[in-house]
Scaffold this active site. Sequence first.
Site, mmCIF file in Angstrom:
data_model
loop_
_atom_site.group_PDB
_atom_site.id
_atom_site.type_symbol
_atom_site.label_atom_id
_atom_site.label_comp_id
_atom_site.label_asym_id
_atom_site.label_seq_id
_atom_site.Cartn_x
_atom_site.Cartn_y
_atom_site.Cartn_z
ATOM 1 N N LYS A 173 52.959 25.358 48.925
ATOM 2 C CA LYS A 173 52.154 24.868 50.377
ATOM 3 C C LYS A 173 50.629 25.507 50.238
ATOM 4 C CE LYS A 173 49.427 28.207 52.767
ATOM 5 N NZ LYS A 173 48.588 26.913 53.358
ATOM 6 N N GLU A 248 48.044 36.412 42.271
ATOM 7 C CA GLU A 248 47.350 36.077 41.362
ATOM 8 C C GLU A 248 46.129 36.194 42.217
ATOM 9 O OE1 GLU A 248 47.158 35.656 38.378
ATOM 10 O OE2 GLU A 248 48.527 35.848 37.314
ATOM 11 N N CYS A 282 37.683 33.579 39.388
ATOM 12 C CA CYS A 282 38.206 34.866 40.271
ATOM 13 C C CYS A 282 37.749 35.134 38.288
ATOM 14 C CB CYS A 282 40.180 34.903 40.483
ATOM 15 S SG CYS A 282 40.494 33.663 39.312
ATOM 16 N N GLU A 383 33.828 40.378 45.864
ATOM 17 C CA GLU A 383 34.054 38.960 44.884
ATOM 18 C C GLU A 383 32.768 38.127 45.597
ATOM 19 O OE1 GLU A 383 37.522 37.629 44.879
ATOM 20 O OE2 GLU A 383 37.829 36.641 42.411
#
Length: 489
Positions: A173, A248, A282, A383
Site C-alpha cells: 500500500k 523505518e 529521514c 523532523e
Amino acid sequence: MQFDRLYIGGEWVKPIDGGLRPSTDPSTGRPWGDVAYGGRADVDRAVAAAREAFAGPWRKMAPWERAALLRKFADLYATRVEALAQIESRDNGRAIRESRGDIGLHPQYWQWFASLADKLSGRTIPMDDSVHAFTSRVPVGVVGTITPWNVPLMAATWKLGPALAAGCTVVLKPAEQTPASSLALGEIFQEAGFPAGVVNIVPGDGATAGAHLVAHADVDKIAFTGEGATAKTILKTGADTLKRFSFELGGKAPHIIFADADVEQAVNAATGSAWALCGQSCALGSRVLVESPIYDRVVEAFRERAGRVRVGNPLDPATHMGPQAHAEQLAKTLDYIELGKAAGANLIAGGSRLAPSGMENGYFVEPTVFADVAPGMRIEQEEIFGPVAAIIPFDGEEEAIAIANGTRYGLTAGLWTGDVGRAHRVANRIDAGMVWVNTFRYIRWSTPYGGVKQSGWGRENGIEALDSYLETRTTVISTTGTFADPFAN
Ligand code: NDP
C-alpha cells in the site's frame, strides 16, 4: 502505463469500494493523471490472494526458482529505470537527476535480494547422541507493506526484495499522494512471471485501506516506513492480532564537522545532504554541527551554496531541487521556518516559498539555512522534511556527542575529522543505526539500514533485512525412536 486499476491476484482489477482520484503534480499543483485506490473490500481481496499464493505456488517453489524469478525481475526493472524515474518525479516532484540516480541503483538491490533467496540455511544444534536438533528459516507469511511519499520505489524495493526472497507474499500500500510508480511495479512482476497473488498493489488512504491491512487477521507482518506517530497508531491497530512489525521512522541526523576535517569535502557532503530530495528524507544531515574554529567558514559556504541551487521543474535534468511533494508538506516547512525565526535562529539564506515562472502554484521552497541554532530549539529537535539546514556551533568532542544524541531520533549520523582515533571514539558513542565517517548517505543493498530510539525497529538492506521476514523453526529428531513410558513404575 495505465494507473486506473489495482493489481490483485495477478490481474488488473477495478476497485470494489475505492475508485479513481487525481494524482497531483507538485510542480504545478494540478492533477496529472487519475489513479486507482482501494478500500477495505479491495484490501480483503488482496490479502486473500496473497494468502492463497503463500499456501500454494510460492511456498512450494524451490528457493533457487524464487531466486531466478527475482533475478529476472531485476533485469526487467533495469530496462524500465528511465520510465519509472519519470513517473516518480512527476508524482512526487523529486528532481529527475536524483530519481535517475536512486532508481538506477534498484536493480542491484533486487539482484542482491535474489542472491540471498537460496541461502537461508539454519544450523545444527550440538546435543547428545539421542537427538539430532536443527533450525530452519521459514517465511513469516503474508506481509503488508506500507510506504511513504518521499521515496515510493526505494521503500517498496527495500521491503518487497527481502520479503519475496524470504518466501513471503505481499500486499503493497503506497502513500495516497504518490501511488503511480508503485502501481507500475505490477507490470514488471507480471512480465517476470511471478505466480498470481505473490505481489498485490493497492493504493489507498492510510486511515481506511492502511488501517484495515494492519488490523487484518490474515496478515502476519507489517513492514512500515513513515512517521513515528503513524507507527504508534499502527501498533495499537495491529495489537489484537499480535502480528510482527518492522518500522523505518524519522530522523534528525547530526552531521558533525570537526575543525581538523577536510572542510571542503565536508561542506560538499553537508550542503548536498541539506537540499537533496528537497529535504524530504529521514537520512539527511538536517543538523550540521560545526566546531568553533571553522564555524564562520562553514556558515559562509552554506550561504554561498544556497544561492547556487537550481530550483525548478523536476523533469528538467538541470534542476537540482524540485518542489515539496505535496501542499501539507509545503505548509509544514514554511511553519518551521517561522518557528526558527521566532526562536532567534539566524536566517542566512532562503526562508520563503518560490514561484518559478510557469509553475507559480507549485510547492517550491527556497534552499534555507539557519545559523546559530541552539540545541533544544524545535527546528533542532523535530523532523522538518523540508530543505532547511540548521547549523549549530560546538566546542570539542563531548559537546558534539551530547548535541548529536540529544534528540529522540537515532537513524543516521555523519562526522568529518582528520584524526582516525577521534573518528572511532565519536562514531562509537553516537546513538544511530548508521554512522558515516568522512562520507555521507552512503547507503547500499548490502549495508544494514535502520534506527535506534524512536527511529524504528529492525533493519532493511544487508543480510539483516531478511531477519524480520523469517521465523526460526527448531526441529528435534530422536535417533533412537524410543520414549520412556512415564507410568511404567
Ligand atoms: P506517514 O506516516 O503519514 O505515512 C506513511 C504511510 O502510512 C502512508 O502510506 C500512509 O497512507 C500510511 N498510513 C497513514 N496512516 C495510517 C494508518 N492509520 N494505518 C496504516 N497506514 C497508515 O508518513 P509520510 O508518508 O508522511 O512520510 C514521511 C515520513 O516518513 C517522515 O516522517 C520520514 O521520516 C519517514 N520516512 C522514514 C524513512 C526511513 O527509512 N526511516 C524513509 C522515508 C520516510 P496515506 O498516504 O494515505 O496517509
